[in-house]
Write a protein that holds these residues in place. Structure first.
Motif, mmCIF file in Angstrom:
data_model
loop_
_atom_site.group_PDB
_atom_site.id
_atom_site.type_symbol
_atom_site.label_atom_id
_atom_site.label_comp_id
_atom_site.label_asym_id
_atom_site.label_seq_id
_atom_site.Cartn_x
_atom_site.Cartn_y
_atom_site.Cartn_z
ATOM 1 N N GLY A 126 21.560 49.073 0.832
ATOM 2 C CA GLY A 126 22.817 49.546 0.264
ATOM 3 C C GLY A 126 22.645 50.891 -0.405
ATOM 4 N N THR A 127 23.694 51.714 -0.389
ATOM 5 C CA THR A 127 23.608 53.008 -1.060
ATOM 6 C C THR A 127 24.505 53.042 -2.286
ATOM 7 O OG1 THR A 127 25.166 53.744 0.608
ATOM 8 C CG2 THR A 127 22.880 54.409 0.887
ATOM 9 N N ASP A 128 25.825 52.939 -2.038
ATOM 10 C CA ASP A 128 26.758 52.918 -3.160
ATOM 11 C C ASP A 128 27.336 51.514 -3.293
ATOM 12 O OD1 ASP A 128 26.635 55.721 -3.659
ATOM 13 O OD2 ASP A 128 27.784 55.971 -1.790
ATOM 14 N N PRO A 129 27.634 51.106 -4.532
ATOM 15 C CA PRO A 129 28.275 49.801 -4.686
ATOM 16 C C PRO A 129 29.752 49.857 -4.281
ATOM 17 C CG PRO A 129 27.948 50.835 -6.832
ATOM 18 C CD PRO A 129 27.336 51.749 -5.825
ATOM 19 N N HIS A 130 30.180 48.872 -3.542
ATOM 20 C CA HIS A 130 31.593 48.779 -3.167
ATOM 21 C C HIS A 130 32.163 47.473 -3.672
ATOM 22 C CE1 HIS A 130 31.314 52.225 -0.511
ATOM 23 N NE2 HIS A 130 30.202 51.718 -0.019
ATOM 24 N N SER A 131 33.357 47.550 -4.234
ATOM 25 C CA SER A 131 34.043 46.336 -4.652
ATOM 26 C C SER A 131 35.123 46.018 -3.636
ATOM 27 C CB SER A 131 34.687 46.537 -6.013
ATOM 28 O OG SER A 131 33.705 46.538 -7.006
ATOM 29 N N CYS A 132 35.522 44.759 -3.627
ATOM 30 C CA CYS A 132 36.576 44.341 -2.714
ATOM 31 C C CYS A 132 37.926 44.638 -3.378
ATOM 32 C CB CYS A 132 36.426 42.854 -2.443
ATOM 33 S SG CYS A 132 37.638 42.216 -1.326
ATOM 34 N N LEU A 133 38.794 45.297 -2.636
ATOM 35 C CA LEU A 133 40.110 45.634 -3.189
ATOM 36 C C LEU A 133 41.102 44.491 -2.983
ATOM 37 C CD1 LEU A 133 40.712 49.341 -2.118
ATOM 38 C CD2 LEU A 133 40.128 48.486 -4.385
ATOM 39 N N GLY A 134 41.875 44.268 -4.020
ATOM 40 C CA GLY A 134 42.948 43.282 -3.894
ATOM 41 C C GLY A 134 44.238 43.940 -4.319
ATOM 42 N N ALA A 178 30.819 45.854 -18.955
ATOM 43 C CA ALA A 178 31.253 45.867 -17.565
ATOM 44 C C ALA A 178 30.526 46.966 -16.810
ATOM 45 C CB ALA A 178 32.756 46.096 -17.480
ATOM 46 N N THR A 179 30.179 46.708 -15.582
ATOM 47 C CA THR A 179 29.498 47.710 -14.770
ATOM 48 C C THR A 179 29.888 47.521 -13.305
ATOM 49 O OG1 THR A 179 27.355 48.635 -14.161
ATOM 50 C CG2 THR A 179 27.452 46.262 -14.489
ATOM 51 N N THR A 180 29.399 48.403 -12.469
ATOM 52 C CA THR A 180 29.696 48.243 -11.039
ATOM 53 C C THR A 180 28.883 47.096 -10.483
ATOM 54 O OG1 THR A 180 27.918 49.752 -10.520
ATOM 55 C CG2 THR A 180 30.122 50.705 -10.692
ATOM 56 N N LEU A 181 29.270 46.641 -9.290
ATOM 57 C CA LEU A 181 28.496 45.597 -8.647
ATOM 58 C C LEU A 181 27.124 46.161 -8.294
ATOM 59 C CD1 LEU A 181 31.124 44.090 -6.191
ATOM 60 C CD2 LEU A 181 30.485 43.272 -8.446
ATOM 61 N N PRO A 182 26.116 45.291 -8.231
ATOM 62 C CA PRO A 182 24.783 45.770 -7.859
ATOM 63 C C PRO A 182 24.695 46.039 -6.348
ATOM 64 C CG PRO A 182 24.741 43.431 -8.491
ATOM 65 C CD PRO A 182 26.154 43.857 -8.553
ATOM 66 N N GLU A 213 31.385 41.775 -0.336
ATOM 67 C CA GLU A 213 30.738 42.711 -1.265
ATOM 68 C C GLU A 213 29.217 42.704 -1.093
ATOM 69 O OE1 GLU A 213 34.208 42.450 -4.708
ATOM 70 O OE2 GLU A 213 32.377 41.280 -4.921
ATOM 71 N N TYR A 214 28.648 41.512 -0.928
ATOM 72 C CA TYR A 214 27.205 41.450 -0.647
ATOM 73 C C TYR A 214 26.906 42.205 0.642
ATOM 74 C CZ TYR A 214 26.528 37.972 -4.308
ATOM 75 O OH TYR A 214 26.453 37.342 -5.513
ATOM 76 N N VAL A 215 27.767 42.003 1.626
ATOM 77 C CA VAL A 215 27.579 42.647 2.929
ATOM 78 C C VAL A 215 27.618 44.172 2.780
ATOM 79 C CG1 VAL A 215 28.721 43.053 5.139
ATOM 80 C CG2 VAL A 215 28.351 40.716 4.345
ATOM 81 N N TRP A 216 28.685 44.677 2.183
ATOM 82 C CA TRP A 216 28.815 46.131 2.023
ATOM 83 C C TRP A 216 27.675 46.703 1.190
ATOM 84 C CZ3 TRP A 216 34.542 45.187 0.401
ATOM 85 C CH2 TRP A 216 35.322 45.012 1.547
ATOM 86 N N ASN A 217 27.309 45.983 0.134
ATOM 87 C CA ASN A 217 26.304 46.505 -0.786
ATOM 88 C C ASN A 217 24.878 46.357 -0.256
ATOM 89 O OD1 ASN A 217 28.370 47.254 -2.420
ATOM 90 N ND2 ASN A 217 28.234 45.464 -3.755
ATOM 91 N N HIS A 218 24.745 45.730 0.923
ATOM 92 C CA HIS A 218 23.455 45.731 1.609
ATOM 93 C C HIS A 218 23.524 46.641 2.832
ATOM 94 C CE1 HIS A 218 22.619 42.222 -0.900
ATOM 95 N NE2 HIS A 218 21.358 42.295 -0.531
ATOM 96 N N GLY A 219 24.569 47.464 2.885
ATOM 97 C CA GLY A 219 24.695 48.400 4.004
ATOM 98 C C GLY A 219 25.245 47.785 5.273
ATOM 99 N N GLY A 220 25.757 46.569 5.188
ATOM 100 C CA GLY A 220 26.301 45.918 6.391
ATOM 101 C C GLY A 220 27.806 46.080 6.476
ATOM 102 N N ASP A 221 28.395 45.456 7.473
ATOM 103 C CA ASP A 221 29.847 45.470 7.609
ATOM 104 C C ASP A 221 30.300 44.285 8.459
ATOM 105 O OD1 ASP A 221 32.424 46.333 7.211
ATOM 106 O OD2 ASP A 221 31.948 48.427 7.655
ATOM 107 N N ILE A 222 31.618 44.070 8.493
ATOM 108 C CA ILE A 222 32.159 42.968 9.281
ATOM 109 C C ILE A 222 32.481 43.478 10.689
ATOM 110 C CG2 ILE A 222 33.879 41.113 9.335
ATOM 111 C CD1 ILE A 222 32.289 41.192 6.752
ATOM 112 N N LEU A 223 33.224 44.575 10.731
ATOM 113 C CA LEU A 223 33.569 45.197 12.003
ATOM 114 C C LEU A 223 32.988 46.611 12.004
ATOM 115 C CD1 LEU A 223 37.385 44.291 12.047
ATOM 116 C CD2 LEU A 223 35.530 42.953 13.008
ATOM 117 N N ASP A 224 32.552 47.084 13.177
ATOM 118 C CA ASP A 224 32.080 48.464 13.218
ATOM 119 C C ASP A 224 33.273 49.410 13.375
ATOM 120 O OD1 ASP A 224 32.906 48.437 15.815
ATOM 121 O OD2 ASP A 224 30.896 48.407 16.695
ATOM 122 N N SER A 225 32.996 50.696 13.520
ATOM 123 C CA SER A 225 34.100 51.664 13.517
ATOM 124 C C SER A 225 35.038 51.464 14.704
ATOM 125 C CB SER A 225 33.532 53.085 13.521
ATOM 126 O OG SER A 225 32.561 53.187 14.540
#
Lengths: 440, 277, 321
Positions: A316-324, A307-311, A222-234
């Motif tokens: 980062g542009t939009d907040p993303h949460s991790c889906l379970g 309750a609010t979205t993740l920061p 979530e920190y990664v996504w919310n800073h505009g990063g990713d684990i794997l590219d497209s």
């Protein structure tokens, strides 16, 4: 109970027999006490045309699921579903399924499987292809992300059952007292935390899960996504040591070092929730279910939670949460008749009506979109009005048959970075190298 | 008894009390947790003595779950395992310690090697085996693996104790016309009674507390044992720490009572058993 | 050790008896080996049925490349490649080093404390029944429960451990014991020793019970002090029992799994070889490599057992001389 007494009796008799050999004139004889506890709980006879299915899931949602299954059994007499409960421990559940499936066991027909294991189980060939039983009109009713996560190699190998996503829960009373707005960035939360310590018992600015476990992976991505990063590219190539990811991990480490309780690197959900419920933390990142479980009899913050979205962080542009969440999967080794019956049962489980019922009694976020807009649901859980967008914006952890190894590597390196064992940059470089090695 | 002796005795008691205190402390804490009101369980700072007695957790243990049934299952599985392990093990140990034949060392090592494998690597093959034998969800399906993994310890320890007995007794018994079995049951077993009780206690507790086999081989809720039962307490909605504490107290108390009953036997040394030169 | 300390095994006595009963004895000898196998048969049958298959299967799997998520590979036979991989795998080597460190630390502490506890339990004093029962409590609590309980105890916010040390003035603020490598190691050792020292005590106690009271009496009359009596009577008499108890504790400690999995999950350099083997088997579904690690545990433990066996000598089996 009677059976048990009988068994004790049998055992007693066997013992007497063995002991009687002890007489001095007794012959030399070996004991034959292989198993005196032979008796078993015999299953009741069933009507021959009825198909019996065995459905295994964990105690996490044990009670509500049992109720739904009972309703299904009462609703028709062609299929009878028996339940096999497992402890609420993701590892135990995973290992139990693996043990059975790897040996081609057919004692279990349907399983409630955590979404992160779908790719792994599918690549091993353990999951029946559900595509032949379900048209897109079923999956079209569902949140797209959950259906994507149930698809492997183009095949629908699982059926989304319920989903989950993380939310930032915060202390409304503290923010009100400070007269501040709810921050949307990590920086904003840190600044607020500096002011909040000392107000209404607040000792710590931040609270989350950073023990070396799957929970750490969820938090970190979530920190990664919310800073505009990713684990794997497209293209599926690891891009772990990017500048965004270094910034993301550094943000997380700052929170660990300066804002979270000292033991946060040993916390999984339970421990982190305990500190928040004691009223010591400004915010906690947790799964949506904490909305109700965090305001129970043992909580000191009942009625004080928002309750609010993740920061988001820099980049980062939009907040993303991790889906379970859990999917329903069908054992590939069972007969076609069983599979058909299983599909029938699954159809029942994911119908809008059942999903609504399940949501009402379990507070687990459903996968069927319309349920979020249902008036009864919104009356019961008003929080879902905003929550739907969080779920829709949620992302899945990387899907790969080797996910377990990727997750293990993330856990080790990120945990070491957070505890200060190694530098953030080096941790990510090493992690990148290890994941590259894996994806060869 | 001089002053010096009294001082020594006092010192001994202080030491014993301290020692026992440290050992029992976590259990005492667990017990306190089980009778605390919910709000005080994870109080910060830790709250030692509950502000009032709270019996709800014990009620929960027996009403929310078929815990009574779990206890019976555990008791049956553990006692069957213990009795059979001791009989099978003692008989093998007697042979190894006191009869003449070739290959004893090899046999001892072979038996020991059973306890050299990580449990997790044995889980799946044993599951397959029990399935073939139709023993899943049957008491025998737990008792047989438990005996298997209790045997190395039983055999090694009892071999050790048998070997410490003098030879004379068997000789005398042989003249009295006792068979090998007669000698074994009537003379040799009673001689190592304290050791048997100690080993039996260990085997019993191991079987009583075993978790992963019990979880895997017993899938029917009515066949579950206590450790699995406790593991089934937590759900997404609560970590019922109070229930779990109460559950673990309920599990431990029978064992404590058993030790209190048997401790005389464990300790009834050989002086009572009749070996005096 | 010193047979002279054990008048019961006095060879002359034995010979005297044997000489007298030689005729009768000979008829027994012919059946002795047969009886021995008969008496061992139930044990051997059950061990053969349940234990041998898993072991052979693991050996067999360890010679294959068998990753369950890759059924397309056909699981080829690759000889000893999995074993070679272990020695190039830093994580495997680290986990073995940790496991050895853990085993040596816990087993020696357990021996020390267990022996002390056994000596206490063996003494006649008021309230001994309660003390004996109390000492066994830790062993009696299911590991899954006690590991959770200890994790709770080490918690940085509401843990008992912090509370006690803080009240005693040992620490000036609550600490997150499980968040550092040293803290985790200490916490694991304390928990394991707390849990299994009673087991050691019980076994040693059984050994102490085999020592005849009259030996002490005669030694007392001869003027031997407490230390001397312990050194010349107690120790030789319980030596074998202690070694067997140590052996089994070592086997268990080397395979430590539950405790670590609950308390640290292998974080902070506390990954034992059993945990690593488990991860490869059940998490990564790499049955080939995971089995090789399981076999490695087997081999290491086997070597340790051989050393113990050497120390034990012929004492266990060859009474006949």
């Amino acid at each position: 109970m009677k059976k048990l007494f009988k068994q004790v009796l049998v055992l007693g008799l066997a013992l007497t027999m063995i002991l009687s050999l002890a007489a001095c004139s007794g012959k030399t004889e070996t004991e034959k006490e292989v198993n005196t506890a032979e008796e078993t709980v015999t299953e009741a006879a069933k009507p021959s045309e009825q198909v019996t299915l065995r459905f295994s899931f964990d105690q996490g949602v044990g009670e509500p699921t049992q109720k739904i299954v009972d309703q299904f059994n009462a609703s028709q007499d062609k299929i009878k579903v028996e339940t096999v409960l497992l402890p609420q421990d993701a590892n135990v559940v995973h290992d139990d399924f693996v043990n059975k499936l790897a040996t081609g066991d057919t004692s279990i027909d349907i399983m409630g499987l955590d979404v992160v294991y779908i790719a792994e189980f599918a690549s091993a060939g353990w999951l029946a292809d559900l595509g032949q039983y379900f048209d897109s009109d079923v999956t079209d009713t569902m949140i797209k992300g959950t259906v994507d996560a149930a698809t492997y190699d183009g095949k629908l190998v699982a059926m989304p059952w319920f989903t989950n996503s993380s939310v930032l829960f915060y202390r409304k009373d503290v923010i009100d007292q400070l007269g501040a707005a709810v921050p949307t960035t990590y920086k904003g939360w840190m600044e607020l935390a500096d002011k909040a310590v000392g107000i209404n018992g607040i000792e710590y600015g931040a609270d989350f899960q950073a023990s070396q476990s799957e929970a750490l992976v969820c938090n970190w991505v979530e920190y990664v996504w919310n800073h505009g990063g990713d684990i794997l590219d497209s293209n599926g190539k690891p891009v772990i040591n990017s500048a965004q990811n270094v910034a993301a991990t550094t943000t997380m480490k700052t929170l660990v070092d300066k804002y979270a309780p000292e033991g946060v690197t040993t916390y999984s959900e339970t421990e982190s929730e305990q500190v928040f419920k004691e009223g010591k933390c400004l915010f906690i990142r947790d799964w949506s279910g904490f909305w109700s479980s965090g305001q129970g009899e043992d909580s000191k913050v009942t009625g004080l939670i928002g309750a609010t979205t993740l920061p988001i962080g820099e980049g980062g542009t939009d907040p993303h949460s991790c889906l379970g969440g859990l999917d329903l999967v069908v054992n590939n080794s069972i007969s076609d008749t069983q599979k058909e019956a299983a599909a029938e049962f699954i159809r029942y489980m994911v119908s809008a009506e059942t999903q609504k019922n399940m949501t009402l009694i379990s507070s687990q976020p459903p996968v069927v979109k319309d349920v979020y807009k249902d008036a009864d649901i919104l009356k019961e859980i008003p929080f879902y009005a905003d929550f739907f967008s969080v779920i829709e914006g949620g992302k899945s952890r990387p899907q790969s048959p080797k996910y377990a190894k990727v997750s293990d590597a993330i856990q080790r390196y990120i945990h070491q970075a957070l505890t200060g064992e190694i530098e953030v940059q080096k941790a990510l470089d090493d992690l990148q190298a290890e994941v590259e090695e894996l994806s060869k | 008894m001089g002053k010096n002796n009294i001082f020594k005795l006092l010192l001994f008691y202080v030491f014993v009390i301290l020692f026992v205190g440290i050992i029992v402390l976590p259990f005492f804490w667990q017990f306190m947790t089980s009778i605390k009101p919910i709000s005080e369980i994870a109080a910060i700072p830790a709250k030692w003595i509950p502000s009032y007695l709270h019996g709800e957790f014990y009620k929960n243990v027996f009403t929310k779950h078929p815990f009574g049934r779990y206890l019976l299952n555990s008791a049956f599985v553990a006692s069957t395992t213990t009795v059979l392990s001791i009989l099978i093990g003692a008989s093998a140990a007697y042979a190894l310690a006191r009869l003449r034949f070739k290959g004893k060392k090899f046999m001892l090592m072979a038996i020991l090697s059973i306890s050299m494998f990580p449990t997790i690597a044995t889980l799946s093959p044993i599951y397959l085996l029990l399935k073939e034998l139709h023993l899943i969800n049957k008491y025998a399906g737990l008792v047989i693996p438990y005996i298997t993994f209790a045997l190395p310890l039983t055999i090694w320890l009892l071999t050790n104790f048998f070997s410490q007995l003098p030879k004379g007794f068997e000789e005398a018994a042989e003249i009295d016309g006792c068979s090998r079995m007669g000698i074994f049951f009537r003379i040799m077993l009673p001689l190592i009674k304290p050791a048997i009780f100690s080993v039996a206690l260990i085997v019993f507790i191991n079987a009583w507390n075993e978790y992963i086999y019990a979880l895997t081989f017993m899938t029917n809720d009515l066949m579950r044992t206590v450790p699995v039962g406790i593991a089934l307490f937590p759900s997404n909605y609560e970590l019922p720490w109070g229930d779990m504490a109460a559950g673990s107290v309920v599990v431990t108390v029978p064992l404590i009572i058993m030790v209190l009953i048997f401790q005389k036997k464990i300790i009834a040394g050989l002086t009572a058993g009749g070996i005096k030169e | 050790m010193s047979d002279s300390a054990n008048p019961l095994s006095d060879i002359k006595l034995k010979e005297a008896i044997m000489g007298k009963k030689m005729k009768k004895h000979n008829s027994m000898i012919s059946t002795e080996a047969r009886d021995a196998w008969l008496m061992m048969a139930p044990a051997l049958i059950i061990l053969l049925i349940v234990a041998v298959y898993p072991i052979i299967r693991s050996f067999w799997l360890s010679l294959h490349e068998m990753i369950l998520t890759d059924p397309g590979s056909g699981y080829p036979f690759i000889g000893l490649k999995n074993y070679i991989k272990i020695f190039q795998d830093r994580k495997a080597v680290n986990s073995i080093i940790f496991t050895l460190k853990f085993t040596i630390t816990t087993v020696s502490l357990e021996l020390l404390i267990g022996f002390a506890a056994a000596l206490i339990m063996n003494k006649a004093f008021r309230g001994k029944g309660l003390v004996r029962a109390a000492i066994l409590i830790p062993w009696a609590i299911p590991t899954t429960v006690s590991a959770l309980m200890w994790k709770f105890i080490y918690n940085d916010q509401y843990g008992l451990f912090n509370d006690v040390l803080y009240r005693l003035g040992v620490i000036d603020s609550y600490k997150a014991w499980l968040s550092t490598s040293d803290g985790s190691f200490m916490a694991l050792v304390i928990t394991d020793v707390w849990k299994t020292a009673p087991y050691m005590a019980l076994l040693i106690l059984a050994g102490l019970q085999m020592v005849s009271e009259s030996l002490y009496e005669s030694a007392k009359i001869d003027g031997a002090g407490v230390v001397k009596r312990f050194y010349y009577i107690t120790l030789p008499m319980v030596k074998n029992t202690v070694i067997v108890a140590l052996l089994f504790r070592t086997l268990d400690a080397f395979r430590v799994f539950d405790l670590i999995s609950v308390m640290t999950g292998g974080a902070n350099k506390t990954e034992s070889i059993a945990i690593y083997s488990y991860k490869n088997l059940m998490k990564f579904l790499d049955f080939g490599y995971g089995s090789a690690l399981a076999v490695l545990i087997f081999i290491v433990v086997f070597i340790i057992s051989l050393i113990y066996m050497k120390v034990l000598g012929d004492k266990l089996t060859d009474m006949e001389g």
